[in-house]
Design an enzyme around this catalytic site. Structure first.
Site, short mmCIF file in Angstrom:
data_model
loop_
_atom_site.label_atom_id
_atom_site.label_comp_id
_atom_site.label_asym_id
_atom_site.label_seq_id
_atom_site.Cartn_x
_atom_site.Cartn_y
_atom_site.Cartn_z
N ASP B 21 -14.76 27.73 38.83
CA ASP B 21 -14.33 26.89 37.73
C ASP B 21 -15.07 27.39 36.49
O ASP B 21 -16.26 27.18 36.34
CB ASP B 21 -14.69 25.42 38.04
CG ASP B 21 -14.44 24.50 36.84
OD1 ASP B 21 -13.90 24.97 35.82
OD2 ASP B 21 -14.79 23.31 36.94
N LYS B 83 -14.85 29.12 25.70
CA LYS B 83 -13.52 28.97 26.30
C LYS B 83 -12.49 28.56 25.25
O LYS B 83 -11.31 28.88 25.36
CB LYS B 83 -13.59 27.92 27.41
CG LYS B 83 -12.35 27.80 28.26
CD LYS B 83 -12.62 26.86 29.42
CE LYS B 83 -11.42 26.68 30.31
NZ LYS B 83 -11.75 25.78 31.45
N GLU B 182 -6.28 23.98 36.65
CA GLU B 182 -7.38 23.09 37.04
C GLU B 182 -6.92 21.79 37.70
O GLU B 182 -7.44 21.43 38.76
CB GLU B 182 -8.27 22.83 35.82
CG GLU B 182 -9.12 24.05 35.50
CD GLU B 182 -9.61 24.13 34.06
OE1 GLU B 182 -9.46 23.13 33.34
OE2 GLU B 182 -10.13 25.19 33.67
N ASP B 204 -7.05 15.23 33.73
CA ASP B 204 -8.20 16.14 33.66
C ASP B 204 -8.69 16.25 32.22
O ASP B 204 -8.10 16.95 31.39
CB ASP B 204 -7.76 17.52 34.18
CG ASP B 204 -8.87 18.55 34.15
OD1 ASP B 204 -9.98 18.23 33.67
OD2 ASP B 204 -8.63 19.68 34.61
#
Ligand code: ZN
Lengths: 209, 617
Positions: B21, B83, B182, B204
């Site tokens: 992850d 990210k 994810e 999420d």
């Protein structure tokens, strides 16, 4: 595909996805009906189609071929793409009919359907009036639009049942000529349906705004 | 969990595939052991590796916890939340630049370049340092090399962002066997398929991105029906909101704007994150900052906190409603809801989700770990160890080509199950035309300029012929990673048509190759340097010992010949001492060791006899 031989062992495959002799994945057919192992019928059982989709996914998905040769990995990717594309097309009656039309050499390009079908001329004229009125703030036009929506929806339902009957006739047709004649009819009904659908969308957009 | 996963025991000797992850704030690595997915801890037992990278003054690049320490000490040489920049050019990171202290270097049009000290790094290179840290942790823990991985990405990531993540893996020396979304990974970790068939929603809320996915479970098949999200929405936004308020407070209390001071802002960031986390468990807490002899203290109640972040939470609900509509479902048809991401610990978030979906969300698994655990399950599927599960994911954005007048013609619609493909036939517009340029975009808007430019494909070397005669079939295929592949065929000849790809954002293949090479060279350099340094330390030890021995009577007991041999060996060692070849240094050390054997024996004997004398006295 009937005459094809396995790329791996050279034995005849009889068009199977996996070689009957060595079990290697073969280059897939791009014909959706053949891929799903179904006859080219316009009426399909959605439950059966879904079952086939899941079962083929389990066998063909790239996740199952991580440790395989590059050729098999490539075939798995292509086969799964065809499977997914085919499932999307076949599960929807309209796109399914369009697919069969195209396979049979009919032109179903993105007709802009600018030409109003004559039987709808009056309806469309009234609709445009109402839309204009709503634009300039005449709220009474809203009621008229709601009426139009109801009418267009029932027209669409009518067209859908018409299609359904044509599907049955196509599936039961005895020879190529009569099948083609029915397809020609289906093509006309699909054009009309596209036009009505655009009207429904337009009215719904205006009412939601 | 042991009963949930069907394991093939014969597969125990295959190379391990890890699940990673790669998060905005933290990253984790997990693997599938015989009982199920497990998070792999780092050397200190830590399960989360902060996604922070820092370049030390001596030029060494560190990632994870060591970099986190440096965030305060040398904020100018440290970067986090990278990210948010993956797969982007400088023109589409305006919002990020306003909220985060990124220092952008020259030449950032198609790939952002970050300035850290005197070096520049692209986001994939920064992420590669985090991945390398995770790889090392996994190798140390498992005691074997790790070269293959499944890496998770936000479901709503576009093609360029996915490609950038894959590039990061390659630069870190990892073959990325699959990118998994994810939320989908999280649903795998929960193993909900064993309970029943049904429809689940995965909500999420990560550090920097928000995803919602709706899946149908059927006999081990996880079929994503629709996905939606916002790649500009996450826990970071909550932190920034609190920092803003504290900065205003401080301005009025101290009469000083510390917002420009990176060190102070970092300290404040830590303070508000701590307060935010505490408010998930207690109704009232404090934001506290001590800086340059001054103290700031502010009470924060959960009530006020919820008012402050209400609009951020509300912003997640729009994508949820759109996702329901795209899946053709009403909230009542959702059987289970799964929460993912640290921000879903916030009671207000849980309340909002429960109200919308009318179902009590699952919170059994640690929301920080559930994605990594799911990635490990997917790794198990790819390895063939997990055979009863299969993920069928979708593409989050429509793919289209620019046509006349800048209008987009959609080829593959969003929420199509992937792999998915479409073919188009292209021709030439003028006599003798040799090239056709195809502009591919991603997005839902009508005009190409409002969509995300993905790449330009150049069909080259078309045989010259009258306009409209060429027939080139182009196949657009989105693979199981959500990444576009394009191939073309000349329908007249049946031959493969060459296609030149010019990605609009991101690195070219050549650039990635160069980075891989550089990282290998750097790594090799680093290793050589370290080994030489270690050899020098050993050399110091033996030379110091010899120095001392020469003061001892034992030295005088040697013959002249023996003493000369030792001095020659010492000179040889001194000559190679500064060489960067550790083997040469070690050879000389060993030689000196050998020729001083007798000296050492003599010293030992005299020490023993001295000791014996001592006891007699
Ligand atoms: Zn065979």
């Amino acid at each position: 595909m009937e005459g094809t031989r396995c790329w791996q062992c050279g034995q005849p495959t009889a068009g199977a996805l996996f070689c009957p002799s060595c079990n290697h994945l073969q280059q897939p057919t791009s014909d959706y009906y053949k891929f799903f192992g179904l006859p080219q019928k316009l009426n399909l059982d959605p439950g059966d189609l879904q079952k086939r989709f899941y079962s083929l996914s389990r066998q063909l998905h790239p996740d199952r071929f991580t440790r395989s040769t590059p050729t098999e990995r490539q075939y798995s990717l292509e086969a799964t793409a065809i499977l997914n594309d085919g499932y999307r097309v076949l599960r929807d009656p309209v796109s399914r009919a369009e697919y069969v039309l195209r396979q049979r050499g009919f032109d179903v390009g993105e007709q802009r359907s600018k030409d109003v079908p004559p039987e709808l001329l009056e309806e469309v004229f009234e609709l445009n009036m109402a839309l204009e009125e709503l634009k300039v703030g005449d709220e009474s036009a809203r009621e008229q639009l709601e009426e139009s929506r109801a009418r267009f929806r029932s027209m669409r339902d009518e067209v859908d049942s018409q299609l359904q009957q044509l599907f049955v006739r196509y599936d039961e047709s005895a020879d190529q000529d009569s099948a083609n004649a029915i397809l020609q009819e289906i093509r006309g009904v699909l054009n009309r349906r596209r036009y009505i659908r655009n009207l429904v969308d337009q009215v719904e957009r205006e009412l939601a705004a | 969990m042991s009963s949930t996963f069907q394991i093939d025991f014969s597969a125990a000797h295959k190379p391990v595939i890890v699940g990673i992850d790669l998060g905005t704030t933290n990253s984790l690595v997990a693997f599938m052991d015989l009982t199920g997915p497990k998070v792999i801890p780092g050397p200190e037992g830590e399960r989360l590796v902060p996604s922070i990278v820092s370049v030390r003054q001596d030029g060494e690049v560190v990632a994870g916890n060591p970099a986190r320490q440096l965030l305060i000490e040398q904020p100018d040489r440290t970067v986090y939340s990278v990210k948010r920049l993956m797969g982007k050019g400088v023109s589409d990171i305006g919002e990020e630049l306003r909220l985060f202290p990124f220092r952008i270097a020259e030449g950032s049009e198609s790939v952002v370049r970050l300035q850290l000290g005197d070096r520049t790094f692209t986001p994939p290179e920064i992420s590669a340092h985090v991945l390398r840290q995770l790889k090392q942790n996994a190798e140390a823990y498992l005691g074997r090399p790790v070269t293959q991985a499944v890496i998770t990405v936000p479901a709503y990531f576009n093609d360029a962002q996915r490609q950038a993540t894959k590039d990061a893996g390659r630069i870190a020396g990892l073959e990325v066997l699959r990118l998994v979304n994810e939320p989908t990974a999280a649903s795998l970790a929960y193993g909900l398929d064993k309970r029943k068939d049904g429809v689940i929603a995965v909500y999420d809320l990560g550090g920097g991105t928000f995803d919602i996915s709706i899946l149908r479970l059927h006999e081990g098949i996880f079929e994503v029906l629709a996905t939606n999200g916002d790649t500009h929405l996450g826990g970071d936004d909550i932190d920034n909101r609190l920092i803003q308020i504290a900065l205003e407070d401080i301005q009025s209390e101290w009469g000083e704007d510390i917002g420009k001071n990176r060190e102070a802002v970092q300290l404040l960031r830590r303070a508000v994150i701590q307060a935010k986390e505490e408010l998930s468990f207690v109704p009232v807490t404090k934001i506290e900052l001590e800086y340059q002899g001054k103290a700031y203290r502010r009470e924060l109640t959960r009530d006020l906190f919820e008012k402050l972040i209400a609009d951020i939470v509300e912003r997640t609900l729009g994508p949820c409603r759109d996702c329901l509509r795209d899946a053709g479902l009403s909230p009542e048809q959702i059987d289970e809801v799964v929460l993912v991401g640290g921000s879903t610990r916030i009671p207000l978030v849980q309340k909002a989700v429960e109200t919308l979906f009318k179902a009590r969300p699952h919170t059994e698994l640690n929301p920080d770990e559930v994605v990594a655990l799911g990635a490990a399950v997917q790794a198990g599927i790819l390895a063939g160890d997990v055979q009863d599960k299969l993920l069928l994911d979708v593409t989050p954005l429509s793919l289209g080509i620019e046509t006349m007048g800048g209008v987009v013609s959609k080829l593959i619609h969003r929420n199509s199950t992937i792999p998915a493909s479409a073919t188009e036939i292209f021709t030439t517009g003028v006599d003798g035309q040799r090239n056709v340029l195809i502009h591919v975009v991603q997005g839902e808007r009508e005009l190409a300029k409002d969509c995300r430019s993905l790449a330009r494909f150049d069909l080259k070397d078309i045989e010259p012929m009258p306009a409209g005669m060429a027939r080139i079939e182009v196949r657009f295929l989105i693979d199981a990673n959500g990444i576009l592949n394009v191939s073309a065929r000349d329908l007249r000849t049946g031959k493969e048509q060459s296609v030149d790809v010019k990605p609009s954002y991101g690195l070219t293949d050549e650039q990635v190759e160069a980075m891989i090479l550089e990282s290998y060279e750097k790594a090799e350099e680093d290793i050589r340097e370290r080994q030489a340094r270690e050899a020098r330390v050993e050399a110091d030890t033996i030379m110091n010992a010899l120095e001392k021995a020469k003061q001892n009577d034992a030295w005088l007991e040697l013959t002249d010949e023996e003493r000369r041999t030792i001095d020659e060996a010492l000179n040889r060692l001194l000559m190679v001492y500064h060489s960067d070849d550790h083997l040469l240094i070690r050879q000389s050390i060993e030689h000196l060791n050998n020729v001083t054997m007798k000296l050492a024996e003599n010293m030992m004997n005299s020490a023993v006899s001295n000791a014996l004398k001592g006891t007699k006295l």
